[in-house]
Write a protein that holds these residues in place. Structure first.
Motif, PDB file in Angstrom:
ATOM      1  N   LEU A 124      56.717  34.030  11.098  1.00  0.00           N
ATOM      2  CA  LEU A 124      55.515  34.360  10.323  1.00  0.00           C
ATOM      3  C   LEU A 124      55.343  35.870  10.216  1.00  0.00           C
ATOM      4  O   LEU A 124      55.034  36.389   9.146  1.00  0.00           O
ATOM      5  N   ARG A 125      55.590  36.583  11.305  1.00  0.00           N
ATOM      6  CA  ARG A 125      55.477  38.048  11.269  1.00  0.00           C
ATOM      7  C   ARG A 125      56.476  38.636  10.269  1.00  0.00           C
ATOM      8  O   ARG A 125      56.137  39.537   9.500  1.00  0.00           O
ATOM      9  N   GLY A 126      57.688  38.108  10.273  1.00  0.00           N
ATOM     10  CA  GLY A 126      58.694  38.598   9.328  1.00  0.00           C
ATOM     11  C   GLY A 126      58.307  38.333   7.886  1.00  0.00           C
ATOM     12  O   GLY A 126      58.458  39.199   7.018  1.00  0.00           O
ATOM     13  N   ARG A 127      57.794  37.133   7.634  1.00  0.00           N
ATOM     14  CA  ARG A 127      57.381  36.812   6.267  1.00  0.00           C
ATOM     15  C   ARG A 127      56.172  37.620   5.840  1.00  0.00           C
ATOM     16  O   ARG A 127      56.068  38.043   4.689  1.00  0.00           O
ATOM     17  N   LEU A 128      55.251  37.872   6.770  1.00  0.00           N
ATOM     18  CA  LEU A 128      54.106  38.724   6.447  1.00  0.00           C
ATOM     19  C   LEU A 128      54.561  40.135   6.116  1.00  0.00           C
ATOM     20  O   LEU A 128      54.027  40.773   5.209  1.00  0.00           O
ATOM     21  N   SER A 129      55.546  40.620   6.855  1.00  0.00           N
ATOM     22  CA  SER A 129      56.063  41.965   6.585  1.00  0.00           C
ATOM     23  C   SER A 129      56.659  42.049   5.192  1.00  0.00           C
ATOM     24  O   SER A 129      56.484  43.042   4.485  1.00  0.00           O
ATOM     25  N   THR A 130      57.362  40.998   4.787  1.00  0.00           N
ATOM     26  CA  THR A 130      58.023  40.999   3.490  1.00  0.00           C
ATOM     27  C   THR A 130      57.044  40.731   2.353  1.00  0.00           C
ATOM     28  O   THR A 130      56.907  41.535   1.429  1.00  0.00           O
ATOM     29  N   TYR A 131      56.369  39.605   2.427  1.00  0.00           N
ATOM     30  CA  TYR A 131      55.544  39.169   1.306  1.00  0.00           C
ATOM     31  C   TYR A 131      54.172  39.834   1.279  1.00  0.00           C
ATOM     32  O   TYR A 131      53.590  40.009   0.210  1.00  0.00           O
ATOM     33  N   GLY A 132      53.636  40.196   2.441  1.00  0.00           N
ATOM     34  CA  GLY A 132      52.331  40.836   2.483  1.00  0.00           C
ATOM     35  C   GLY A 132      52.359  42.242   1.923  1.00  0.00           C
ATOM     36  O   GLY A 132      51.340  42.781   1.519  1.00  0.00           O
ATOM     37  N   ASP A 133      53.546  42.836   1.912  1.00  0.00           N
ATOM     38  CA  ASP A 133      53.701  44.207   1.439  1.00  0.00           C
ATOM     39  C   ASP A 133      54.262  44.247   0.020  1.00  0.00           C
ATOM     40  O   ASP A 133      54.513  45.322  -0.518  1.00  0.00           O
ATOM     41  N   HIS A 134      54.453  43.094  -0.576  1.00  0.00           N
ATOM     42  CA  HIS A 134      55.133  42.982  -1.864  1.00  0.00           C
ATOM     43  C   HIS A 134      54.459  43.800  -2.973  1.00  0.00           C
ATOM     44  O   HIS A 134      55.124  44.489  -3.742  1.00  0.00           O
ATOM     45  N   ALA A 135      53.147  43.741  -3.044  1.00  0.00           N
ATOM     46  CA  ALA A 135      52.437  44.392  -4.156  1.00  0.00           C
ATOM     47  C   ALA A 135      51.802  45.716  -3.759  1.00  0.00           C
ATOM     48  O   ALA A 135      51.058  46.306  -4.539  1.00  0.00           O
ATOM     49  N   ARG A 136      52.090  46.198  -2.549  1.00  0.00           N
ATOM     50  CA  ARG A 136      51.430  47.407  -2.057  1.00  0.00           C
ATOM     51  C   ARG A 136      51.640  48.605  -2.984  1.00  0.00           C
ATOM     52  O   ARG A 136      50.685  49.258  -3.390  1.00  0.00           O
ATOM     53  N   GLN A 137      52.879  48.890  -3.330  1.00  0.00           N
ATOM     54  CA  GLN A 137      53.157  50.072  -4.139  1.00  0.00           C
ATOM     55  C   GLN A 137      52.557  49.952  -5.539  1.00  0.00           C
ATOM     56  O   GLN A 137      51.983  50.898  -6.058  1.00  0.00           O
ATOM     57  N   ASN A 138      52.687  48.776  -6.145  1.00  0.00           N
ATOM     58  CA  ASN A 138      52.113  48.579  -7.480  1.00  0.00           C
ATOM     59  C   ASN A 138      50.590  48.707  -7.458  1.00  0.00           C
ATOM     60  O   ASN A 138      49.990  49.266  -8.387  1.00  0.00           O
ATOM     61  N   THR A 167      41.748  51.390  -4.484  1.00  0.00           N
ATOM     62  CA  THR A 167      42.308  52.107  -3.338  1.00  0.00           C
ATOM     63  C   THR A 167      41.697  51.593  -2.038  1.00  0.00           C
ATOM     64  O   THR A 167      42.401  51.400  -1.041  1.00  0.00           O
ATOM     65  N   GLU A 168      40.390  51.365  -2.034  1.00  0.00           N
ATOM     66  CA  GLU A 168      39.723  50.808  -0.849  1.00  0.00           C
ATOM     67  C   GLU A 168      40.272  49.429  -0.524  1.00  0.00           C
ATOM     68  O   GLU A 168      40.519  49.101   0.647  1.00  0.00           O
ATOM     69  N   LEU A 169      40.467  48.608  -1.553  1.00  0.00           N
ATOM     70  CA  LEU A 169      41.036  47.285  -1.362  1.00  0.00           C
ATOM     71  C   LEU A 169      42.446  47.394  -0.794  1.00  0.00           C
ATOM     72  O   LEU A 169      42.806  46.670   0.145  1.00  0.00           O
ATOM     73  N   HIS A 170      43.232  48.289  -1.345  1.00  0.00           N
ATOM     74  CA  HIS A 170      44.605  48.526  -0.886  1.00  0.00           C
ATOM     75  C   HIS A 170      44.621  48.891   0.603  1.00  0.00           C
ATOM     76  O   HIS A 170      45.384  48.336   1.388  1.00  0.00           O
ATOM     77  N   ASP A 171      43.741  49.821   0.990  1.00  0.00           N
ATOM     78  CA  ASP A 171      43.690  50.263   2.381  1.00  0.00           C
ATOM     79  C   ASP A 171      43.206  49.146   3.309  1.00  0.00           C
ATOM     80  O   ASP A 171      43.741  48.963   4.413  1.00  0.00           O
ATOM     81  N   ALA A 172      42.196  48.395   2.869  1.00  0.00           N
ATOM     82  CA  ALA A 172      41.692  47.285   3.684  1.00  0.00           C
ATOM     83  C   ALA A 172      42.770  46.219   3.863  1.00  0.00           C
ATOM     84  O   ALA A 172      42.951  45.679   4.965  1.00  0.00           O
ATOM     85  N   TRP A 173      43.490  45.904   2.802  1.00  0.00           N
ATOM     86  CA  TRP A 173      44.568  44.913   2.878  1.00  0.00           C
ATOM     87  C   TRP A 173      45.628  45.364   3.883  1.00  0.00           C
ATOM     88  O   TRP A 173      46.071  44.578   4.720  1.00  0.00           O
ATOM     89  N   ASN A 174      46.030  46.636   3.808  1.00  0.00           N
ATOM     90  CA  ASN A 174      47.051  47.132   4.727  1.00  0.00           C
ATOM     91  C   ASN A 174      46.590  47.062   6.177  1.00  0.00           C
ATOM     92  O   ASN A 174      47.372  46.721   7.065  1.00  0.00           O
ATOM     93  N   GLN A 187      48.413  44.619   8.901  1.00  0.00           N
ATOM     94  CA  GLN A 187      48.976  45.169  10.133  1.00  0.00           C
ATOM     95  C   GLN A 187      48.393  44.460  11.355  1.00  0.00           C
ATOM     96  O   GLN A 187      49.114  44.146  12.303  1.00  0.00           O
ATOM     97  N   THR A 188      47.088  44.199  11.330  1.00  0.00           N
ATOM     98  CA  THR A 188      46.439  43.492  12.436  1.00  0.00           C
ATOM     99  C   THR A 188      47.015  42.093  12.597  1.00  0.00           C
ATOM    100  O   THR A 188      47.300  41.652  13.715  1.00  0.00           O
ATOM    101  N   LEU A 189      47.219  41.386  11.506  1.00  0.00           N
ATOM    102  CA  LEU A 189      47.771  40.037  11.551  1.00  0.00           C
ATOM    103  C   LEU A 189      49.213  40.047  12.061  1.00  0.00           C
ATOM    104  O   LEU A 189      49.597  39.198  12.873  1.00  0.00           O
ATOM    105  N   LYS A 190      50.004  41.011  11.615  1.00  0.00           N
ATOM    106  CA  LYS A 190      51.384  41.121  12.100  1.00  0.00           C
ATOM    107  C   LYS A 190      51.418  41.406  13.604  1.00  0.00           C
ATOM    108  O   LYS A 190      52.222  40.826  14.328  1.00  0.00           O
TER     109      LYS A 190
END
Length: 153
Positions: free
Chosen positions: A59-73, A93-100, A104-107
Motif C-alpha cells: 500500500l505504501r508503494g502504491r501510494l507513493s506511485t499513484y498518490g503523486d501522479h498528478a502532483r506536478q500537473n 496551491t493550498e490544496l496541492h500542499d494539503a494533499w502532499n 506523506q502522513t499516510l505513507k
C-alpha cells in the motif's frame, strides 16, 4: 495548450477509461475465528502477520506511485492560474500542499504498521522459543498458558 484545453482533454480521457472497481481482501482464518487454540490460548500466526505487513508495504508503494501522479500537473496549473490573476490558483496551491502533507502522513503510517508487524513477528518468535524450550512439565510436555493456569488453580 491552454489550461482549459488540457483540462477538457484530461476529462475526456478519464471518461473513456474503465471505472475504478473496489476489491475487498480478507485473510482466511482458521478455527472459530476467535484467535484462540483448542486450549483457549491466544494464538498469533506468523504468516498472517507477514501478510498484513506485506500489504502495508504494498500500500505504501502504491501510494507513493499513484498518490503523486498528478502532483506536478496540479502545481503547474495552480501557478498558471495564479499568474493569470485568478484566486483559484492560490486555492489550488493550498490544496496541492494539503494533499502532499496528507499523503506523506499516510505513507508514514503504512510504513510504521509494516515495521511494527515485522518487529512483532520477530519478538513473538523469540518469546515463543523461550517458552517452548524453557517450560516443560515433569512429563516433558510443553507448558502452555492454559496448562500453567491448571497448576495454579
Amino acid at each position: 495548450m491552454s489550461f482549459k484545453e488540457e483540462w477538457n482533454h484530461r476529462k475526456s480521457e478519464a471518461a473513456n477509461q474503465q471505472p475504478a472497481q473496489m476489491q475487498l481482501n480478507q485473510a482466511k482464518g482458521s478455527g472459530d475465528g476467535s484467535g484462540k487454540n483448542k486450549d483457549g490460548d491466544l494464538v498469533v500466526r506468523d504468516d498472517q502477520l507477514g501478510k498484513i505487513g506485506e500489504m502495508g508495504r504494498d500500500l505504501r508503494g502504491r501510494l507513493s506511485t499513484y498518490g503523486d501522479h498528478a502532483r506536478q500537473n496540479t502545481f503547474d496549473a495552480s501557478v498558471e492560474l495564479f499568474n493569470d490573476g485568478l484566486d483559484t490558483g492560490s486555492a489550488l496551491t493550498e490544496l496541492h500542499d494539503a494533499w502532499n502533507t496528507k499523503l506523506q502522513t499516510l505513507k508514514e503510517a503504512c510504513a510504521l504498521i509494516s515495521n511494527h508487524l515485522d518487529y512483532t513477528r520477530a519478538t513473538h518468535r523469540e518469546d515463543e522459543h523461550k517458552i517452548v524450550t524453557g517450560m516443560n512439565n515433569l512429563e516433558g510436555k510443553r507448558m502452555t498458558a492454559s496448562r500453567i493456569y491448571e497448576y495454579i488453580k
